[in-house]
Design an enzyme around this catalytic site. Sequence first.
Site, mmCIF file in Angstrom:
data_model
loop_
_atom_site.group_PDB
_atom_site.id
_atom_site.type_symbol
_atom_site.label_atom_id
_atom_site.label_comp_id
_atom_site.label_asym_id
_atom_site.label_seq_id
_atom_site.Cartn_x
_atom_site.Cartn_y
_atom_site.Cartn_z
ATOM 1 N N LYS A 11 0.726 -0.572 -0.195
ATOM 2 C CA LYS A 11 -0.268 0.116 -0.018
ATOM 3 C C LYS A 11 1.515 1.162 0.456
ATOM 4 O O LYS A 11 2.033 0.947 0.234
ATOM 5 C CB LYS A 11 -1.062 0.013 1.221
ATOM 6 C CG LYS A 11 -1.650 -0.845 1.020
ATOM 7 C CD LYS A 11 -2.405 -1.141 2.186
ATOM 8 C CE LYS A 11 -3.776 -2.306 2.548
ATOM 9 N NZ LYS A 11 -4.792 -2.742 3.796
ATOM 10 N N TYR A 51 -12.176 -2.080 -2.741
ATOM 11 C CA TYR A 51 -13.160 -2.289 -1.048
ATOM 12 C C TYR A 51 -14.266 -2.318 -1.522
ATOM 13 O O TYR A 51 -15.304 -2.017 -0.676
ATOM 14 C CB TYR A 51 -12.344 -1.490 -0.575
ATOM 15 C CG TYR A 51 -11.293 -1.598 -0.483
ATOM 16 C CD1 TYR A 51 -10.665 -3.077 0.967
ATOM 17 C CD2 TYR A 51 -9.870 -0.592 -0.193
ATOM 18 C CE1 TYR A 51 -9.531 -2.996 0.752
ATOM 19 C CE2 TYR A 51 -8.611 -0.751 0.057
ATOM 20 C CZ TYR A 51 -7.697 -2.358 0.574
ATOM 21 O OH TYR A 51 -6.420 -2.498 1.112
ATOM 22 N N ASN A 114 -1.889 0.104 7.159
ATOM 23 C CA ASN A 114 -1.176 -1.705 8.037
ATOM 24 C C ASN A 114 -0.448 -2.448 6.619
ATOM 25 O O ASN A 114 -0.428 -3.320 6.333
ATOM 26 C CB ASN A 114 -2.687 -2.641 8.536
ATOM 27 C CG ASN A 114 -3.475 -2.112 7.580
ATOM 28 O OD1 ASN A 114 -3.512 -1.720 6.548
ATOM 29 N ND2 ASN A 114 -4.815 -3.190 7.713
ATOM 30 N N HIS A 117 -1.986 -5.769 1.762
ATOM 31 C CA HIS A 117 -3.132 -6.632 1.257
ATOM 32 C C HIS A 117 -3.240 -7.737 0.690
ATOM 33 O O HIS A 117 -2.082 -7.686 0.112
ATOM 34 C CB HIS A 117 -3.955 -5.535 -0.177
ATOM 35 C CG HIS A 117 -4.918 -6.247 -0.774
ATOM 36 N ND1 HIS A 117 -6.230 -6.102 0.272
ATOM 37 C CD2 HIS A 117 -4.929 -6.770 -1.620
ATOM 38 C CE1 HIS A 117 -7.287 -7.016 -0.091
ATOM 39 N NE2 HIS A 117 -6.760 -7.815 -1.612
ATOM 40 N N GLU A 128 -9.637 -9.608 -7.627
ATOM 41 C CA GLU A 128 -9.264 -8.719 -7.526
ATOM 42 C C GLU A 128 -7.677 -8.865 -8.221
ATOM 43 O O GLU A 128 -7.686 -7.915 -9.008
ATOM 44 C CB GLU A 128 -8.439 -9.244 -5.510
ATOM 45 C CG GLU A 128 -9.693 -8.918 -5.331
ATOM 46 C CD GLU A 128 -8.863 -8.954 -3.802
ATOM 47 O OE1 GLU A 128 -7.639 -9.269 -3.386
ATOM 48 O OE2 GLU A 128 -9.773 -9.104 -2.704
HETATM 49 P P1 IDP Z 1 -7.797 -6.910 5.758
HETATM 50 O O1 IDP Z 1 -6.799 -6.352 4.890
HETATM 51 O O2 IDP Z 1 -6.719 -7.488 6.367
HETATM 52 O O3 IDP Z 1 -7.893 -7.868 4.877
HETATM 53 P P2 IDP Z 1 -10.059 -5.669 5.497
HETATM 54 O O4 IDP Z 1 -11.047 -6.278 6.736
HETATM 55 O O5 IDP Z 1 -10.563 -6.693 4.658
HETATM 56 O O6 IDP Z 1 -8.855 -6.467 6.166
HETATM 57 O O7 IDP Z 1 -10.001 -4.664 5.578
HETATM 58 C C1 IDP Z 1 -9.461 -3.389 4.796
HETATM 59 C C2 IDP Z 1 -8.877 -2.655 5.064
HETATM 60 O O8 IDP Z 1 -9.190 -1.426 5.684
HETATM 61 C C3 IDP Z 1 -7.503 -2.909 5.645
HETATM 62 O O9 IDP Z 1 -6.724 -3.362 5.422
HETATM 63 C C4 IDP Z 1 -7.593 -1.646 6.545
HETATM 64 O O10 IDP Z 1 -6.639 -1.187 6.149
HETATM 65 C C5 IDP Z 1 -8.834 -0.820 6.569
HETATM 66 N N1 IDP Z 1 -9.557 -0.800 7.893
HETATM 67 C C6 IDP Z 1 -10.433 -2.290 7.722
HETATM 68 N N2 IDP Z 1 -10.971 -2.052 9.666
HETATM 69 C C7 IDP Z 1 -10.328 -0.627 9.962
HETATM 70 C C8 IDP Z 1 -10.831 0.156 11.098
HETATM 71 O O11 IDP Z 1 -11.737 -0.617 11.810
HETATM 72 N N3 IDP Z 1 -10.468 2.014 11.154
HETATM 73 C C9 IDP Z 1 -9.651 1.978 9.957
HETATM 74 N N4 IDP Z 1 -9.357 1.401 8.780
HETATM 75 C C10 IDP Z 1 -9.587 -0.382 8.893
HETATM 76 MG MG MG Z 2 -9.619 -7.901 3.382
#
Ligand code: IDP
Ligand code: MG
Length: 152
Positions: A11, A51, A114, A117, A128
């Site tokens: 990212k 997303y 984080n 992805h 995707e």
């Molecule tokens: P993942 O990336 O581990 O699959 P997902 O639940 O698919 O997690 O969420 C996609 C992305 O959305 C996450 O990687 C993170 O960057 C962001 N995200 C998810 N939940 C939150 C939140 O509660 N606050 C802020 N960003 C979030």
């Molecule tokens: Mg995800």
Amino acid sequence: MAIERTLVLVKPDGLQRGLVGAIVSRLEGRGLKIVAMKLMRLDAALARRHYEAHVGKPFFRGLAQFITSSPLVAMVLEGKDAVEVVRRAMGDTDPVKAAPGTIRGDLGLDIGRNLVHGSDSPEAAEREVALFFQEGEVLDYRRDVDPWITES
Ligand code: IDP
Ligand code: MG
């Protein structure tokens, strides 16, 4: 043995922090094969499609803003159980909870930054990969080392 393909994104925070090499190295070193890779900047439409499961959630606006704010590195990795291997290597979505030894657990602090992805299922991976890459951009090739990575 399930040979899978999965979409991985380093990212914008990973690129800005100079962590592309470190992140790719962990996955490449594992034995996963890079079958597609490019630097790109997402537009709002692709961010929304990628997303789509999160559209409407409270964090979606911030997520869409962040993921389109600067270039990222998109890649397709192939290998035995690639989807699960990448998910485990990334660690928990929230870096605070991600185990040490994982990408997020070693390099991240904040759920909204984080770093990486990875597709969460083979079905999601197929969707995707098709969003990010045209068919001709995903290359089929042999590596002589493959029998030293997987038994059959
Ligand atoms: P993942 O990336 O581990 O699959 P997902 O639940 O698919 O997690 O969420 C996609 C992305 O959305 C996450 O990687 C993170 O960057 C962001 N995200 C998810 N939940 C939150 C939140 O509660 N606050 C802020 N960003 C979030
Ligand atoms: Mg995800």
